[in-house]
Design an enzyme around this catalytic site. Structure first.
Site, PDB file in Angstrom:
ATOM      1  N   ARG A  48       0.291  -6.354   4.458  1.00 28.17           N
ATOM      2  CA  ARG A  48       1.515  -6.336   3.681  1.00 28.17           C
ATOM      3  C   ARG A  48       1.849  -4.991   3.075  1.00 28.17           C
ATOM      4  O   ARG A  48       2.974  -4.513   3.167  1.00 28.17           O
ATOM      5  CB  ARG A  48       1.411  -7.337   2.517  1.00 28.17           C
ATOM      6  CG  ARG A  48       1.862  -8.706   2.826  1.00 28.17           C
ATOM      7  CD  ARG A  48       1.085  -9.683   1.972  1.00 28.17           C
ATOM      8  NE  ARG A  48      -0.309  -9.633   2.351  1.00 28.17           N
ATOM      9  CZ  ARG A  48      -0.826 -10.372   3.324  1.00 28.17           C
ATOM     10  NH1 ARG A  48      -0.087 -11.227   3.960  1.00 28.17           N
ATOM     11  NH2 ARG A  48      -2.095 -10.268   3.671  1.00 28.17           N
ATOM     12  N   THR A  49       0.873  -4.394   2.429  1.00 29.05           N
ATOM     13  CA  THR A  49       1.196  -3.193   1.648  1.00 29.05           C
ATOM     14  C   THR A  49       1.695  -2.080   2.572  1.00 29.05           C
ATOM     15  O   THR A  49       2.737  -1.482   2.326  1.00 29.05           O
ATOM     16  CB  THR A  49      -0.025  -2.743   0.831  1.00 29.05           C
ATOM     17  OG1 THR A  49      -0.456  -3.857   0.043  1.00 29.05           O
ATOM     18  CG2 THR A  49       0.321  -1.588  -0.083  1.00 29.05           C
ATOM     19  N   LYS A  78     -14.901  12.847   9.955  1.00 30.81           N
ATOM     20  CA  LYS A  78     -15.621  14.094  10.258  1.00 30.81           C
ATOM     21  C   LYS A  78     -16.153  14.754   8.992  1.00 30.81           C
ATOM     22  O   LYS A  78     -16.722  15.835   9.037  1.00 30.81           O
ATOM     23  CB  LYS A  78     -14.687  15.072  10.970  1.00 30.81           C
ATOM     24  CG  LYS A  78     -14.138  14.549  12.274  1.00 30.81           C
ATOM     25  CD  LYS A  78     -13.211  15.593  12.898  1.00 30.81           C
ATOM     26  CE  LYS A  78     -12.536  15.053  14.146  1.00 30.81           C
ATOM     27  NZ  LYS A  78     -11.498  15.971  14.639  1.00 30.81           N
ATOM     28  N   ARG A  99      -4.064   4.310   0.462  1.00 31.87           N
ATOM     29  CA  ARG A  99      -5.027   3.290   0.026  1.00 31.87           C
ATOM     30  C   ARG A  99      -6.419   3.822   0.324  1.00 31.87           C
ATOM     31  O   ARG A  99      -6.695   4.289   1.429  1.00 31.87           O
ATOM     32  CB  ARG A  99      -4.800   1.972   0.773  1.00 31.87           C
ATOM     33  CG  ARG A  99      -5.943   0.985   0.549  1.00 31.87           C
ATOM     34  CD  ARG A  99      -5.638  -0.391   1.061  1.00 31.87           C
ATOM     35  NE  ARG A  99      -4.653  -1.064   0.220  1.00 31.87           N
ATOM     36  CZ  ARG A  99      -4.294  -2.328   0.352  1.00 31.87           C
ATOM     37  NH1 ARG A  99      -4.827  -3.068   1.305  1.00 31.87           N
ATOM     38  NH2 ARG A  99      -3.396  -2.879  -0.451  1.00 31.87           N
ATOM     39  N   HIS A 127      -3.860  -1.349  -8.300  1.00 34.01           N
ATOM     40  CA  HIS A 127      -2.872  -1.548  -7.232  1.00 34.01           C
ATOM     41  C   HIS A 127      -1.510  -1.642  -7.923  1.00 34.01           C
ATOM     42  O   HIS A 127      -0.895  -2.709  -7.975  1.00 34.01           O
ATOM     43  CB  HIS A 127      -3.224  -2.840  -6.482  1.00 34.01           C
ATOM     44  CG  HIS A 127      -2.552  -3.016  -5.162  1.00 34.01           C
ATOM     45  ND1 HIS A 127      -1.516  -2.213  -4.721  1.00 34.01           N
ATOM     46  CD2 HIS A 127      -2.772  -3.915  -4.155  1.00 34.01           C
ATOM     47  CE1 HIS A 127      -1.140  -2.623  -3.515  1.00 34.01           C
ATOM     48  NE2 HIS A 127      -1.886  -3.655  -3.160  1.00 34.01           N
TER      49      HIS A 127
END
Ligand code: NCD
Length: 299
Positions: A48-49, A78, A99, A127
């Site tokens: 969703r986000t 890396k 995120r 959030h």
């Protein structure tokens, strides 16, 4: 420059402005942005986000570049630091939605950013944009953001959505909260201290039946499997709270049931066609609120 890192940054005035703006997007306003690029960088799973931010930016008239599994597919694999990654994104995009799996990492990216950075969830931290769309959902469904009794249920210790929600609720009057969780997953002291400071009353209980009976809003959450050290610890707490149709029917008539999704087993599918269930609408409202958020940071 406007970053969105934590929900405590919002004032009532900004929240009112964002609600109004989201409403105008819901009514059909779009294409107000030209020649801008959004970069979405997700080091943790999301449906969703990420998609709602991308959908929102495209509806605004912008373009999107994206790494959906940045932990494996970006240069982080890396050994690149989040700061170095951000220094590069600065020249590829006009706004970044990030995120990360660790709390505080999005703030670290923002500290070296020359473009607005939006926290789309930083581990068990916060959030903030979910909290904004949660507020918008309550506003649209109940018509008010003051004078509310909210019950937050589930993994309140690791759940970043409920943490951010508590921060934004501090801006409203006559709010009372009930926290329903197993003792092992109770709300952290930082949030409780913030609520006390804001004069918001809260009670804690382990009983779902008890916790939901007077609520205007019942906010269910998933036990956050990825935050446990062992599978056994997770299994011991999984399934502790299940909102059944009978329980949903026992709630106040005009009450609503919310969930940031994804749901695992904490809301039975029989609840979905209850008029109180608004969690899929909540995901839909998210696009309008994220249009408002992207406009706000680019202004
Ligand atoms: C939440 C999250 O990622 O914190 N999901 C979402 O963004 N809608 C809730 C969760 O994963 O349980």
């Amino acid at each position: 420059m406007r970053h969105i890192v934590g929900a405590e940054q919002f004032t009532r005035m900004t929240l009112d402005e964002l609600m109004k703006s989201a409403r105008s997007f819901e009514k059909g306003k779009r294409n107000i942005i030209k020649d801008k690029i959004l970069a979405t960088l997700f080091y943790e799973p999301s449906t969703r986000t990420r998609l709602s931010f991308e959908s929102a930016f495209i509806r605004l008239g912008g373009s999107v570049i994206s790494t959906e599994n940045a932990k494996e597919f970006s240069s982080a694999a890396k050994g690149e630091t989040v700061e170095d990654t951000m220094r590069v994104i600065n020249s590829y995009a006009d706004v970044a939605v990030i995120r990360h799996c660790d709390a505080g990492m999005v703030a670290r990216a923002a500290a070296v950013a020359s473009i607005p950075v939006i926290n789309a969830g930083d581990g068990p931290g916060q959030h903030p944009t979910q909290a904004l769309l949660d507020l918008y959902t309550i506003y649209r469904e109940l018509g008010r953001l003051d004078n509310l009794k909210l019950t937050l249920v589930g993994d309140l210790k690791h759940g970043r959505t409920v943490r951010s929600l508590c921060y934004v609720l501090g801006n409203y009057t006559n709010i009372s909260l009930v926290f329903v969780s197993p003792p092992e997953l109770s709300m952290n002291d930082d949030i409780k201290a913030h609520l006390s400071q804001q004069g918001i009353a809260f009670n804690e209980t382990t009983s779902l039946e008890e916790g939901i009976k007077d609520a205007d809003v019942v906010y269910m959450t998933r036990i956050q499997k990825e935050r446990f050290r062992t599978e056994e610890e997770y299994q011991a707490l999984k399934g502790r709270y299940v909102l059944t149709r009978t329980l949903a029917d026992s709630m106040k008539n005009k009450a609503i049931i919310m969930h940031p999704l994804p749901r695992v087993d904490e809301i039975q599918v029989e609840v979905d066609d209850s008029p109180k269930a608004v969690y899929f609408k909540q995901a839909a409202y998210g696009v309008y609120m994220r249009m408002a958020i992207l406009k706000y940071v680019l202004e």
